[in-house]
Write an enzyme that holds these catalytic residues in place. Structure first.
Site, PDB file in Angstrom:
ATOM      1  N   ARG A 255     134.041  31.224  40.362  1.00 16.16           N
ATOM      2  CA  ARG A 255     134.301  29.997  41.140  1.00 16.16           C
ATOM      3  C   ARG A 255     133.471  30.093  42.407  1.00 16.16           C
ATOM      4  O   ARG A 255     133.663  31.008  43.213  1.00 16.16           O
ATOM      5  CB  ARG A 255     135.789  29.875  41.468  1.00 16.16           C
TER       6      ARG A 255
ATOM      7  N   HIS B 190     133.903  21.178  36.882  1.00 11.65           N
ATOM      8  CA  HIS B 190     135.116  21.977  36.626  1.00 11.65           C
ATOM      9  C   HIS B 190     135.446  21.831  35.134  1.00 11.65           C
ATOM     10  O   HIS B 190     136.423  21.191  34.750  1.00 11.65           O
ATOM     11  CB  HIS B 190     136.253  21.454  37.512  1.00 11.65           C
TER      12      HIS B 190
ATOM     13  N   GLN C  78     138.911  22.740  33.559  1.00  7.10           N
ATOM     14  CA  GLN C  78     139.931  21.740  33.887  1.00  7.10           C
ATOM     15  C   GLN C  78     139.858  20.572  32.895  1.00  7.10           C
ATOM     16  O   GLN C  78     140.879  20.116  32.378  1.00  7.10           O
ATOM     17  CB  GLN C  78     139.694  21.241  35.320  1.00  7.10           C
TER      18      GLN C  78
ATOM     19  N   ASP D  40     142.333  13.147  42.031  1.00 14.74           N
ATOM     20  CA  ASP D  40     142.132  14.501  42.581  1.00 14.74           C
ATOM     21  C   ASP D  40     142.009  14.343  44.097  1.00 14.74           C
ATOM     22  O   ASP D  40     141.831  13.224  44.604  1.00 14.74           O
ATOM     23  CB  ASP D  40     140.843  15.104  41.974  1.00 14.74           C
TER      24      ASP D  40
ATOM     25  N   CYS E 134     144.826  17.182  38.635  1.00 20.12           N
ATOM     26  CA  CYS E 134     144.469  18.582  38.359  1.00 20.12           C
ATOM     27  C   CYS E 134     145.225  19.558  39.262  1.00 20.12           C
ATOM     28  O   CYS E 134     145.304  20.735  38.953  1.00 20.12           O
ATOM     29  CB  CYS E 134     142.962  18.773  38.507  1.00 20.12           C
TER      30      CYS E 134
ATOM     31  N   ARG F  84     146.211  24.531  31.093  1.00 14.77           N
ATOM     32  CA  ARG F  84     145.102  25.361  31.585  1.00 14.77           C
ATOM     33  C   ARG F  84     145.150  26.736  30.900  1.00 14.77           C
ATOM     34  O   ARG F  84     144.128  27.298  30.520  1.00 14.77           O
ATOM     35  CB  ARG F  84     145.189  25.552  33.112  1.00 14.77           C
TER      36      ARG F  84
END
Ligand code: CP
Ligand code: NVA
Length: 308
Positions: free
Chosen positions: A106, A133, A136, A227, A267, A295
């Site tokens: 990340r 992402h 996700q 988001d 998310c 996830r």
């Protein structure tokens, strides 16, 4: 029993590293893990986690997924490793790929992630960059599939910043043939290269719409998604973005314009009263936390298909 088929690409840096068939396979494997119809032991594999930004869901779901596969993880804190002192990515990648079997990273720049992948002899997974992402998006489409079974008549509307999450929803949506509408304030549209690539993938170009009007974008939509307005690394833009995103809160007025069967996804982490109202969040929390649970299942599936 469902047989895992290894992914053709070594890495998962972008949703575009998978084909449509591979995404369906990941979702299938994930569903079987979730239903406890699949038990896979990879044994002795090590996942190295390099997180330059905060994380709860991504980090923990990777750790738990590896543990469920009979494997282990090493969590590198950039501030206490030599990464934070500026050791070149090419050296870190060459060293870590001698210790680990796979890396999840990340970081900020997609180009840094690509640099890790270039020098690592082991697979590299995008655990979030400023651009994408993709892990996700897999969990998101798994959650949508659980609700609507197939993607044919699904309209997904994302309201908010055209950020990493929006970009991956677009690319994954293009591969799956889902109608995706993005409603962002002027100047906050998704990445133009991502939009261009998505249009190249869609057979029906009408299935992707980028607009600045959230009210028209939600009409008849089955999935409303939002988001944070200020992503990690954008903390100093918060005041300006809060002003610019006025009118883009996912609230009951917007929800009322969507299809009667509309679901709400986020998310997480969520900021109630900013990108989503408290009422909408709380009345749709069950599915939002199911999405968070997914996830874990897609991570377990992805690791299996990259490591087997
Ligand atoms: N959604 C998500 O990636 O959450 P974390 O930042 O907690 O990993
Ligand atoms: N767009 C957000 C996603 C967090 C999971 C960020 O990058 O901070």
């Amino acid at each position: 029993m469902l047989q895992p088929i290894k992914l053709a690409n070594k890495n998962f840096l972008s949703s575009l590293d998978t084909t449509s068939e591979e995404i369906f396979h990941i979702l299938d494997i994930a569903k079987n893990f979730k239903n406890k119809n699949l038990n896979i032991e990879l044994k002795d594999k090590v996942l190295g986690l390099i997180f330059d930004k905060a994380s709860t869901r991504t980090r923990v779901s990777f750790q738990v997924a590896m543990s469920k596969l009979g494997c282990t993880t090493v969590d590198l804190n950039p501030t206490t490793s030599q990464i934070g002192r500026g050791e070149p990515i090419r050296d870190t990648a060459r060293v870590l790929s001698r210790y680990c079997d796979i890396l999840a990273i990340r970081t900020f720049k997609q180009s840094d992630l690509e640099e890790y992948a270039r020098w690592s002899s082991k697979p590299v997974i995008n655990a979030l960059t400023d651009l994408e992402h993709p892990c996700q998006a897999l969990a998101d489409y798994m959650t949508i599939q659980e609700e609507f079974v197939d993607f044919k008549n699904v309209v997904l509307t994302f309201i908010g910043d055209g950020n990493n999450v929006a970009n991956s929803l677009i690319l994954c949506g293009a591969l799956l043939g889902v109608e995706v509408r993005i409603a962002s304030p002027k100047g906050y549209e998704p990445n133009s290269l991502v939009i261009k690539k998505a249009y190249e993938i869609y057979k029906n170009k009408d299935l992707l719409k980028i607009t600045n009007d959230p009210n028209s974008a939600v009409l008849g939509a089955n999935v409303l998604y939002t988001d944070v307005w200020s992503s990690m690394g954008e903390e100093n833009q918060k005041e300006r973005k809060d002003r610019d995103f006025d009118g883009f809160t996912l609230d009951s007025d917007l929800l009322d314009k969507a299809a009667g069967n509309a679901i709400v996804l986020h998310c997480l982490p969520a900021y109630r009263g900013k990108e989503i109202s408290k009422e909408v969040f709380e009345s749709h929390r069950n599915r939002i936390f199911e999405q968070a649970e997914n996830r874990l299942h897609v991570q377990q599936a992805l690791l299996t298909l990259l490591l087997s």
